[in-house]
Write a protein that holds these residues in place. Structure first.
Motif, PDB file in Angstrom:
ATOM      1  N   GLU A 105       0.820  -1.216   0.000  1.00 10.53           N
ATOM      2  CA  GLU A 105       0.000   0.000   0.000  1.00 10.53           C
ATOM      3  C   GLU A 105       0.854   1.266   0.000  1.00 10.53           C
ATOM      4  OE1 GLU A 105      -2.579  -0.549   3.343  1.00 10.53           O
ATOM      5  OE2 GLU A 105      -4.070  -1.668   2.167  1.00 10.53           O
ATOM      6  N   SER A 106       2.043   1.185   0.592  1.00  8.44           N
ATOM      7  CA  SER A 106       2.933   2.356   0.636  1.00  8.44           C
ATOM      8  C   SER A 106       3.788   2.478  -0.617  1.00  8.44           C
ATOM      9  CB  SER A 106       3.848   2.270   1.856  1.00  8.44           C
ATOM     10  OG  SER A 106       4.767   1.191   1.724  1.00  8.44           O
ATOM     11  N   GLY A 107       3.759   1.460  -1.462  1.00  8.53           N
ATOM     12  CA  GLY A 107       4.566   1.486  -2.685  1.00  8.53           C
ATOM     13  C   GLY A 107       5.974   0.967  -2.506  1.00  8.53           C
ATOM     14  N   LYS A 108       6.297   0.505  -1.291  1.00 14.35           N
ATOM     15  CA  LYS A 108       7.640  -0.017  -1.052  1.00 14.35           C
ATOM     16  C   LYS A 108       7.833  -1.399  -1.676  1.00 14.35           C
ATOM     17  CE  LYS A 108       8.414   2.415   3.342  1.00 14.35           C
ATOM     18  NZ  LYS A 108       8.677   2.252   4.798  1.00 14.35           N
ATOM     19  N   ALA A 109       6.723  -2.095  -1.905  1.00 10.70           N
ATOM     20  CA  ALA A 109       6.793  -3.428  -2.502  1.00 10.70           C
ATOM     21  C   ALA A 109       5.668  -3.590  -3.520  1.00 10.70           C
ATOM     22  CB  ALA A 109       6.694  -4.507  -1.426  1.00 10.70           C
ATOM     23  N   ARG A 110       5.850  -4.542  -4.423  1.00  8.06           N
ATOM     24  CA  ARG A 110       4.840  -4.851  -5.433  1.00  8.06           C
ATOM     25  C   ARG A 110       4.547  -6.350  -5.362  1.00  8.06           C
ATOM     26  NH1 ARG A 110       7.661  -3.635  -9.664  1.00  8.06           N
ATOM     27  NH2 ARG A 110       7.124  -1.430  -9.470  1.00  8.06           N
ATOM     28  N   ALA A 111       3.286  -6.730  -5.242  1.00  8.00           N
ATOM     29  CA  ALA A 111       2.905  -8.136  -5.162  1.00  8.00           C
ATOM     30  C   ALA A 111       2.600  -8.663  -6.561  1.00  8.00           C
ATOM     31  CB  ALA A 111       1.697  -8.306  -4.254  1.00  8.00           C
ATOM     32  N   LEU A 112       3.248  -9.764  -6.929  1.00  7.37           N
ATOM     33  CA  LEU A 112       3.108 -10.315  -8.280  1.00  7.37           C
ATOM     34  C   LEU A 112       2.189 -11.528  -8.348  1.00  7.37           C
ATOM     35  CD1 LEU A 112       6.820 -10.172  -9.517  1.00  7.37           C
ATOM     36  CD2 LEU A 112       5.050  -8.398  -9.643  1.00  7.37           C
ATOM     37  N   GLY A 113       1.940 -12.179  -7.214  1.00  7.60           N
ATOM     38  CA  GLY A 113       1.086 -13.357  -7.242  1.00  7.60           C
ATOM     39  C   GLY A 113       0.783 -13.856  -5.844  1.00  7.60           C
TER      40      GLY A 113
ATOM     41  N   PRO B 248      -3.537 -11.231  -8.306  1.00  2.05           N
ATOM     42  CA  PRO B 248      -3.983 -12.487  -8.923  1.00  2.05           C
ATOM     43  C   PRO B 248      -3.212 -13.681  -8.375  1.00  2.05           C
ATOM     44  CG  PRO B 248      -2.600 -11.263 -10.442  1.00  2.05           C
ATOM     45  CD  PRO B 248      -2.856 -10.347  -9.281  1.00  2.05           C
ATOM     46  N   ASP B 249      -3.877 -14.837  -8.293  1.00  2.00           N
ATOM     47  CA  ASP B 249      -3.167 -16.028  -7.836  1.00  2.00           C
ATOM     48  C   ASP B 249      -2.342 -16.609  -8.978  1.00  2.00           C
ATOM     49  OD1 ASP B 249      -4.636 -18.274  -9.241  1.00  2.00           O
ATOM     50  OD2 ASP B 249      -6.327 -17.403  -8.160  1.00  2.00           O
ATOM     51  N   PHE B 250      -1.486 -17.550  -8.655  1.00  2.00           N
ATOM     52  CA  PHE B 250      -0.582 -18.119  -9.658  1.00  2.00           C
ATOM     53  C   PHE B 250      -1.327 -18.945 -10.698  1.00  2.00           C
ATOM     54  CE2 PHE B 250       2.370 -17.149  -6.230  1.00  2.00           C
ATOM     55  CZ  PHE B 250       3.399 -16.564  -6.944  1.00  2.00           C
ATOM     56  N   ILE B 251      -2.329 -19.663 -10.257  1.00  2.00           N
ATOM     57  CA  ILE B 251      -3.061 -20.529 -11.180  1.00  2.00           C
ATOM     58  C   ILE B 251      -3.734 -19.714 -12.277  1.00  2.00           C
ATOM     59  CG2 ILE B 251      -5.028 -22.118 -11.354  1.00  2.00           C
ATOM     60  CD1 ILE B 251      -4.183 -23.189  -8.578  1.00  2.00           C
ATOM     61  N   GLU B 252      -4.346 -18.592 -11.917  1.00  2.00           N
ATOM     62  CA  GLU B 252      -4.999 -17.777 -12.945  1.00  2.00           C
ATOM     63  C   GLU B 252      -3.988 -17.092 -13.860  1.00  2.00           C
ATOM     64  OE1 GLU B 252      -6.772 -13.820 -11.606  1.00  2.00           O
ATOM     65  OE2 GLU B 252      -6.546 -14.826  -9.654  1.00  2.00           O
ATOM     66  N   GLN B 253      -2.716 -17.071 -13.434  1.00  3.65           N
ATOM     67  CA  GLN B 253      -1.665 -16.507 -14.281  1.00  3.65           C
ATOM     68  C   GLN B 253      -0.928 -17.582 -15.080  1.00  3.65           C
ATOM     69  OE1 GLN B 253       0.479 -12.858 -12.688  1.00  3.65           O
ATOM     70  NE2 GLN B 253      -0.124 -13.781 -10.752  1.00  3.65           N
ATOM     71  N   GLY B 254      -1.451 -18.798 -15.023  1.00  2.78           N
ATOM     72  CA  GLY B 254      -0.894 -19.866 -15.851  1.00  2.78           C
ATOM     73  C   GLY B 254       0.232 -20.674 -15.231  1.00  2.78           C
TER      74      GLY B 254
END
Length: 330
Positions: A218-226, A244-250
């Motif tokens: 939320e502070s922009g210090k990190a980015r969540a990829l999955g 998004p979860d990993f499964i929906e990302q293939g």
């Protein structure tokens, strides 16, 4: 999770003390009046909060006085041994989680939850996902595909922070296998320590609990990829629902978490084990307990005694295989 939030939760459930005496004598089939729950975690953390929230309700319903003992000696092994050597009246139990299985798989503990203890309760999260993969806010990896692509171009160079031999180490190994990549494992400690290393650019990525990641994202210090779904059907975290979860990302990667593994000494009376299980299963659904755990995504449900035992056996086999593959067996 923000420390202040966890502190407020803990303050509200401190009716269960952190130290105390062992159990008193009980008639055959009855639960001891004084019960000690060994918890291999520091006071104030998520594992401790769950143990206390459940114990408060169970104590009120059962009439037994329950004492939570935070015992991290030997990386949790001592706490397990307390239960293994305890009386069969349930006066000394151990409440841990998936790490107990990992310790056995890695050869760091010579006992097995399913073979050397009475399995009393196994609880799984109600949330569909708990841990998320994060990179720093300034990372060049904008998406999961970016990170996977970089790892394929530079095998063994993308640095993933782990706590060696811990749950995240196992998850990272499974993710790398599912994504078809080779990564570098870097010892980075707890979730809090991993996030500090991430922001400081000492590591490139790591898996952490969504509650811990939330303030950084939320502070922009990190980015969540999955997000890691708790089942192969997929599902996002309620804490970070936009991830998004990993499964929906293939990427065919999921991991069943265990909130609670509650065990007692081997060969406890089956009726007593069932009674204690029912107290805990009921407590997990209690409105006050849910109110305590829901804001942090720690709501849980207990499997039946039979399903809990079979789930532990299945997961022990899976973890044994991953630990062997990662070369973590001592």
């Amino acid at each position: 999770m923000k420390r202040s939030v966890l502190g407020m939760i803990l303050a509200g459930i401190m009716a269960v003390s952190v130290t105390g005496c062992g159990g008193s004598a009980a008639k055959d089939g009855e639960w001891a009046k004084n019960v000690e729950i060994q918890v291999p975690a520091k006071a104030g953390g998520g594992t401790d909060v769950m143990a206390r929230a459940l114990a408060n309700k169970v104590s009120a319903e059962s009439g037994s006085t329950i004492t939570i003992v935070n015992n991290t000696d030997g990386g949790g092994v001592v706490a397990c041994e307390k239960a293994a050597a305890g009386k069969k009246d349930g006066s000394t139990l151990t409440q841990w989680h998936l790490t107990m299985l990992i310790k056995t798989a890695a050869g760091l503990y010579d006992k097995s939850a399913t073979e050397d203890f009475t399995v009393i309760g196994v609880a799984v999260p109600k949330d569909k996902a708990n841990n998320v993969l994060v990179v720093s806010g300034g990372s060049s990896y904008q998406t999961l595909d970016d990170l996977i692509g970089a790892a394929k171009e530079r095998p063994g160079e993308v640095m993933f922070g782990v706590e060696t031999g811990g749950t995240v180490h196992i998850q990272t190994g499974l993710f790398a296998k599912a994504a078809g990549i080779d990564v570098k494992y870097v010892e980075a400690g707890s979730d809090t320590e991993k996030l500090t290393a991430l922001v400081g650019n000492s590591i490139d990525a790591c898996f952490v609990n969504a509650n811990q990641a939330k303030q950084y994202v939320e502070s922009g210090k990190a980015r969540a990829l999955g997000a890691i779904s708790n089942s192969d059907e997929g599902g996002r975290s309620s804490v970070l629902p936009e991830v998004p979860d990993f499964i929906e990302q293939g990427v065919d990667f999921s991991f069943k978490m265990l909130n609670v593994v509650l065990v007692g000494p081997k060969d406890m009376d089956s009726e007593l084990a069932s009674r204690i299980h029912d107290y805990y299963a009921s407590a997990a659904n209690d409105a006050e307990v849910v109110k305590t755990l829901a804001p942090t995504g720690m709501e849980m449900e207990f499997l039946s005694l039979e399903e809990g035992g079979s789930t532990l056996k299945e997961m022990q086999g899976q973890i044994d295989a991953v630990v062997e593959e990662l070369g973590l067996r001592k």
